[in-house]
Design a protein around this motif. Structure first.
Motif, PDB file in Angstrom:
ATOM      1  N   PRO A   1     -72.676  93.279 124.478  1.00  0.00           N
ATOM      2  CA  PRO A   1     -72.761  94.252 125.561  1.00  0.00           C
ATOM      3  C   PRO A   1     -71.457  94.297 126.357  1.00  0.00           C
ATOM      4  O   PRO A   1     -70.813  93.260 126.538  1.00  0.00           O
ATOM      5  N   PRO A   2     -71.040  95.493 126.807  1.00  0.00           N
ATOM      6  CA  PRO A   2     -69.726  95.666 127.441  1.00  0.00           C
ATOM      7  C   PRO A   2     -69.464  94.710 128.594  1.00  0.00           C
ATOM      8  O   PRO A   2     -68.336  94.229 128.751  1.00  0.00           O
ATOM      9  N   GLU A   3     -70.489  94.375 129.392  1.00  0.00           N
ATOM     10  CA  GLU A   3     -70.216  93.551 130.566  1.00  0.00           C
ATOM     11  C   GLU A   3     -69.930  92.094 130.178  1.00  0.00           C
ATOM     12  O   GLU A   3     -69.374  91.339 130.963  1.00  0.00           O
ATOM     13  N   LEU A   4     -70.287  91.727 128.944  1.00  0.00           N
ATOM     14  CA  LEU A   4     -70.046  90.335 128.513  1.00  0.00           C
ATOM     15  C   LEU A   4     -68.777  90.208 127.665  1.00  0.00           C
ATOM     16  O   LEU A   4     -68.398  89.112 127.272  1.00  0.00           O
ATOM     17  N   ARG A   5     -68.113  91.342 127.364  1.00  0.00           N
ATOM     18  CA  ARG A   5     -67.037  91.313 126.377  1.00  0.00           C
ATOM     19  C   ARG A   5     -65.912  90.355 126.736  1.00  0.00           C
ATOM     20  O   ARG A   5     -65.437  89.613 125.893  1.00  0.00           O
ATOM     21  N   ASP A   6     -65.483  90.378 128.007  1.00  0.00           N
ATOM     22  CA  ASP A   6     -64.371  89.511 128.388  1.00  0.00           C
ATOM     23  C   ASP A   6     -64.744  88.044 128.278  1.00  0.00           C
ATOM     24  O   ASP A   6     -63.940  87.219 127.842  1.00  0.00           O
ATOM     25  N   GLN A   7     -65.972  87.718 128.663  1.00  0.00           N
ATOM     26  CA  GLN A   7     -66.403  86.314 128.576  1.00  0.00           C
ATOM     27  C   GLN A   7     -66.501  85.848 127.136  1.00  0.00           C
ATOM     28  O   GLN A   7     -66.181  84.720 126.808  1.00  0.00           O
ATOM     29  N   MET A   8     -66.992  86.759 126.275  1.00  0.00           N
ATOM     30  CA  MET A   8     -67.227  86.369 124.889  1.00  0.00           C
ATOM     31  C   MET A   8     -65.944  86.409 124.057  1.00  0.00           C
ATOM     32  O   MET A   8     -65.925  85.913 122.934  1.00  0.00           O
ATOM     33  N   ALA A   9     -64.882  87.015 124.609  1.00  0.00           N
ATOM     34  CA  ALA A   9     -63.678  87.288 123.810  1.00  0.00           C
ATOM     35  C   ALA A   9     -63.174  86.041 123.082  1.00  0.00           C
ATOM     36  O   ALA A   9     -62.824  86.104 121.914  1.00  0.00           O
ATOM     37  N   VAL A  10     -63.147  84.897 123.782  1.00  0.00           N
ATOM     38  CA  VAL A  10     -62.612  83.676 123.181  1.00  0.00           C
ATOM     39  C   VAL A  10     -63.424  83.275 121.957  1.00  0.00           C
ATOM     40  O   VAL A  10     -62.871  82.951 120.901  1.00  0.00           O
ATOM     41  N   TRP A  11     -64.758  83.330 122.091  1.00  0.00           N
ATOM     42  CA  TRP A  11     -65.601  82.917 120.963  1.00  0.00           C
ATOM     43  C   TRP A  11     -65.520  83.904 119.832  1.00  0.00           C
ATOM     44  O   TRP A  11     -65.520  83.530 118.652  1.00  0.00           O
ATOM     45  N   VAL A  12     -65.447  85.184 120.196  1.00  0.00           N
ATOM     46  CA  VAL A  12     -65.287  86.209 119.159  1.00  0.00           C
ATOM     47  C   VAL A  12     -63.991  85.981 118.397  1.00  0.00           C
ATOM     48  O   VAL A  12     -63.946  86.069 117.159  1.00  0.00           O
ATOM     49  N   LEU A  13     -62.922  85.629 119.128  1.00  0.00           N
ATOM     50  CA  LEU A  13     -61.632  85.337 118.483  1.00  0.00           C
ATOM     51  C   LEU A  13     -61.763  84.176 117.512  1.00  0.00           C
ATOM     52  O   LEU A  13     -61.264  84.233 116.389  1.00  0.00           O
ATOM     53  N   ILE A  14     -62.408  83.104 117.969  1.00  0.00           N
ATOM     54  CA  ILE A  14     -62.558  81.922 117.118  1.00  0.00           C
ATOM     55  C   ILE A  14     -63.285  82.292 115.837  1.00  0.00           C
ATOM     56  O   ILE A  14     -62.859  81.928 114.733  1.00  0.00           O
TER      57      ILE A  14
ATOM     58  N   LEU B   1     -51.731 102.407 115.128  1.00  0.00           N
ATOM     59  CA  LEU B   1     -51.927 102.484 116.581  1.00  0.00           C
ATOM     60  C   LEU B   1     -53.294 103.089 116.890  1.00  0.00           C
ATOM     61  O   LEU B   1     -54.011 102.650 117.798  1.00  0.00           O
ATOM     62  N   LEU B   2     -53.652 104.099 116.109  1.00  0.00           N
ATOM     63  CA  LEU B   2     -54.970 104.726 116.253  1.00  0.00           C
ATOM     64  C   LEU B   2     -56.069 103.690 116.055  1.00  0.00           C
ATOM     65  O   LEU B   2     -57.029 103.608 116.827  1.00  0.00           O
ATOM     66  N   PHE B   3     -55.894 102.867 115.008  1.00  0.00           N
ATOM     67  CA  PHE B   3     -56.914 101.867 114.680  1.00  0.00           C
ATOM     68  C   PHE B   3     -57.053 100.826 115.784  1.00  0.00           C
ATOM     69  O   PHE B   3     -58.157 100.489 116.199  1.00  0.00           O
ATOM     70  N   ILE B   4     -55.900 100.328 116.274  1.00  0.00           N
ATOM     71  CA  ILE B   4     -55.983  99.261 117.272  1.00  0.00           C
ATOM     72  C   ILE B   4     -56.627  99.785 118.555  1.00  0.00           C
ATOM     73  O   ILE B   4     -57.412  99.092 119.209  1.00  0.00           O
ATOM     74  N   ASN B   5     -56.330 101.039 118.914  1.00  0.00           N
ATOM     75  CA  ASN B   5     -56.995 101.612 120.080  1.00  0.00           C
ATOM     76  C   ASN B   5     -58.488 101.766 119.831  1.00  0.00           C
ATOM     77  O   ASN B   5     -59.300 101.572 120.733  1.00  0.00           O
ATOM     78  N   ALA B   6     -58.841 102.113 118.584  1.00  0.00           N
ATOM     79  CA  ALA B   6     -60.252 102.265 118.244  1.00  0.00           C
ATOM     80  C   ALA B   6     -60.978 100.929 118.358  1.00  0.00           C
ATOM     81  O   ALA B   6     -62.106 100.859 118.864  1.00  0.00           O
ATOM     82  N   VAL B   7     -60.323  99.828 117.909  1.00  0.00           N
ATOM     83  CA  VAL B   7     -60.943  98.509 118.017  1.00  0.00           C
ATOM     84  C   VAL B   7     -61.169  98.182 119.487  1.00  0.00           C
ATOM     85  O   VAL B   7     -62.215  97.673 119.893  1.00  0.00           O
ATOM     86  N   ASN B   8     -60.181  98.521 120.319  1.00  0.00           N
ATOM     87  CA  ASN B   8     -60.277  98.241 121.747  1.00  0.00           C
ATOM     88  C   ASN B   8     -61.438  98.961 122.407  1.00  0.00           C
ATOM     89  O   ASN B   8     -62.119  98.416 123.267  1.00  0.00           O
ATOM     90  N   PHE B   9     -61.660 100.222 122.029  1.00  0.00           N
ATOM     91  CA  PHE B   9     -62.709 101.012 122.659  1.00  0.00           C
ATOM     92  C   PHE B   9     -63.968 101.083 121.814  1.00  0.00           C
ATOM     93  O   PHE B   9     -64.862 101.874 122.096  1.00  0.00           O
ATOM     94  N   VAL B  10     -64.031 100.266 120.748  1.00  0.00           N
ATOM     95  CA  VAL B  10     -65.175 100.265 119.835  1.00  0.00           C
ATOM     96  C   VAL B  10     -65.508 101.687 119.390  1.00  0.00           C
ATOM     97  O   VAL B  10     -66.648 102.123 119.463  1.00  0.00           O
ATOM     98  N   ASP B  11     -64.486 102.403 118.947  1.00  0.00           N
ATOM     99  CA  ASP B  11     -64.672 103.754 118.428  1.00  0.00           C
ATOM    100  C   ASP B  11     -64.992 103.630 116.937  1.00  0.00           C
ATOM    101  O   ASP B  11     -64.109 103.688 116.077  1.00  0.00           O
ATOM    102  N   VAL B  12     -66.281 103.462 116.642  1.00  0.00           N
ATOM    103  CA  VAL B  12     -66.688 103.062 115.292  1.00  0.00           C
ATOM    104  C   VAL B  12     -66.251 104.038 114.194  1.00  0.00           C
ATOM    105  O   VAL B  12     -65.752 103.589 113.158  1.00  0.00           O
TER     106      VAL B  12
END
Lengths: 326, 306
Positions: free
Chosen positions: B158-171, A275-286
């Motif tokens: 960059p944070p403001e582009l993250r949602d737009q890029m999400a699909v390509w990042v996923l691919i 859970l810690l890791f997935i939250n870190a991925v979400n917030f880019v907590d490197v």
């Protein structure tokens, strides 16, 4: 034999080196380390002081070695998000994940062996066929849907088991365990089933096919001729010889269990490292991401190494040098 | 001319066994029906669920088959908290899930086939390097690899582009986590093929390695690739749903099936079961149909793989 072990060790070290380098690159190149640590309104002097302190002005190779040295001493930097040392956060949450993984593995092992033996002995029985068919459906369900399904049935509709968290925990010799309280034990049931279900079916299928094979051999027929009880034949003679591959499979699958714990922990809000890791991925907590990578990487390397070596110890047929004909 | 070609195709071994396998027929029908509905989602869907101007908040939490309190529209599969039609949301979500899955598998296939051909044809240290990388990646479960690539890519955008890029990042992250299977299979077929006489003949008359790889080897290693691609598609769809469910995939503004399930999980306790049930069922049926199709293809094209 000796050369084989040496080669395996060397390979493991190579993998660890690469994993370490990836973790280091994440630290160094994702985002601006100055800004991540100092915040946006740092002065040039602050930056210079930080550069000096962290050695960011040294060559990359030196920085990498220093990173590895720190990692070996358990120093992984400070979380970007809440400023707590990563080692502390991981240490706090590791017991939850380890307990979950072990309980799931035990669940998979015991129920898998039990059902495997049952389906092998009653090969054409109705219940055995039913178990085999449902296990197929269970395997094709994604893990998180299994978790949601269990929550829906046991927590929402029947309201008998908790759907999130670890319940009450007590500290025994510095280890926070949920396995010593009633609510903790109740809390671990659903996550453990979710996490271990896939491995359970794997073990079951393996035990079943191995048992079917063993039951056909001469020594089982001879045991029957000697008039031994069915129980003694099935469990004492036949099962014993199927357990070897089962143990190696569980060993290899431990890595999978650790990885899929991320999903289970999210579904059940289980406060572990996943859970810690997935939250870190979400917030880019490197720092947390890199540390988790190092942790899991070393774990996988160790597991693979142990399983490979166990193979050699257990199965004499594998004790060949690479040079001999296979 | 084209008539006889159709007839030949219809009478080929593959189609013969297709006609005789009810499982294959049903799963093909289901998959194409779903894919059709997904591709033409803008035409099939009764509402536009992600256009804020068309939403009516009074319609929120309409149960399946009932009419909304605000607009008086009928919703066959109900609505979520914001009054979005679940049926339309599923169609658009499936469209995204399929798109990501197909693109990711294409990426993985291109990467895996190229590296596999190169490794199998040239051998030596090139082969050793490529296969060692594959071994190392195989040590880690693909979901972990995909998450890690996702995290890194997210850090680099960059944070403001993250949602737009999400699909390509996923691919990219799913594709990169899945090339090893292709590479391994193609490599072993390429090693066998490259020792055969027609390849040696091509080499003798001085064709370049690039042409030998593309024109001679590639067509002869393709049949197992088709099987792996189909099974990979099912895995990719489930992987994408899992990542989106965990919140590291498609954003809520542009939800895939996994995101819809994530949203629906919040309402499970409140009793609004339809918000989570229908997207889950869709995901299940979609993945299952592709999986069964893959199993059948494997049995037909390559009994040895069984």
């Amino acid at each position: 034999m000796f050369a084989y072990i040496i080669r395996r060790f060397f390979q493991g070290a190579l993998v660890l080196g690469i994993v370490g380098f990836i973790a280091f690159s994440m630290f160094r190149f994702i985002g601006d380390p100055y800004e991540n640590i100092l915040g946006q309104d740092a002065t040039v002097l602050d930056r210079q002081a930080l550069e000096e302190r962290l050695g960011l002005n040294k060559p990359i190779a030196i920085q990498y070695l220093k990173f590895l040295g720190n990692a070996m001493q358990g120093e992984f930097g400070v979380s970007y998000r809440n400023g707590i040392p990563v080692s502390e956060m991981i240490a706090q949450r590791l017991p939850a994940t380890i307990e979950l993984a072990i309980v799931s593995a035990l669940f998979a092992l015991f129920l898998g062996v039990l059902l495997g033996v049952y389906t092998a002995i009653n090969r054409d029985g109705f219940l055995a066929n039913f178990i085999m068919t449902t296990s197929l459906i269970g395997v094709s369900l994604p893990t998180f849907l299994i978790g949601i399904l269990l929550i829906w049935v046991f927590a929402v509709e029947l309201n008998v088991l908790p759907s999130f968290g670890r319940g009450e925990t007590v500290e025994i010799w510095g280890w926070k365990t949920g396995l010593a309280t009633a609510s903790g034990l109740k809390s671990i049931i659903l996550p453990a089933i979710t996490l271990g279900l896939y491995q359970m079916t794997l073990v079951m299928r393996l035990v079943r096919s191995e048992m079917l094979e063993v039951l056909r051999t001469d020594y089982i027929r001879f045991a029957r001729a000697r008039g031994l009880t069915r129980r003694a034949i099935n469990f004492g003679h036949a099962l014993k010889n199927t357990l070897l591959p089962v143990i190696t499979i569980i060993g290899i699958q431990l890595g999978q269990i650790i990885a899929f714990a991320i999903i289970t922990e999210t579904v059940f809000q289980w406060p572990g490292v996943g859970l810690l890791f997935i939250n870190a991925v979400n917030f880019v907590d490197v720092p947390i991401m890199a540390t988790y990578l190092l942790l899991v990487g070393s774990l996988f390397v160790v597991i693979n190494l142990v399983v490979d070596l166990l193979y050699v110890v257990i199965d004499p047929r594998l004790r060949l040098d690479g040079t001999e004909a296979r | 001319m084209s008539d006889s070609r159709w007839l030949r195709w219809w009478q080929s071994d593959v189609m013969w066994s297709w006609r005789r396998s009810p499982v294959a027929i049903v799963s093909t029908a289901v998959f194409f029906a779903l894919a059709f509905a997904a591709i033409f989602a803008p035409l099939v869907a009764p509402y536009t669920p992600f256009d804020p101007s068309s939403l009516n908040l009074m319609d929120g939490f309409t149960a399946p088959g009932e009419t909304g309190m605000g607009s008086g529209n009928k919703y066959w599969l109900g609505t979520d908290d914001q009054g979005r039609d679940i049926f339309s949301a599923i169609l658009y979500g499936m469209r995204l899930s399929l798109f990501i899955g197909v693109m990711a598998v294409t990426l993985a296939a291109i990467l895996g086939i190229s590296l596999g051909l190169i490794a199998g044809y040239f051998g030596g240290w090139i082969d050793a390097v490529i296969m060692r990388i594959a071994d190392i990646q195989l040590t880690f479960p693909s979901i972990l690899v995909a998450m890690l690539i996702f995290g890194v890519a997210r850090g680099l955008t960059p944070p403001e582009l993250r949602d737009q890029m999400a699909v390509w990042v996923l691919i990219i992250s799913i594709g990169l986590s899945d090339w090893v299977q292709f590479a391994r299979t193609v490599r072993s077929s390429a090693m066998v093929e490259s020792r055969k006489e027609y390849v040696q003949a091509a080499r003798l008359i001085g064709r370049s390695p690039m042409i030998i790889l593309r024109k001679h080897l590639l067509p002869n290693v393709m049949s197992p690739v088709l099987v792996i691609a189909t099974i990979s598609l099912a895995l990719a769809i489930i992987l994408e749903a899992t990542l989106s469910f965990l919140g590291v995939g498609a954003p809520p503004t542009k939800p895939s099936l996994g995101t819809l399930i994530r949203i629906g999980q919040d309402f499970l306790f409140a009793g609004e079961w339809w918000i989570i049930l229908f997207p889950s069922l869709t995901l299940l049926v979609l993945a299952l149909s592709v999986n069964l199709l893959g199993d059948w293809l494997r049995d037909v094209l390559n009994p040895k793989l069984r």
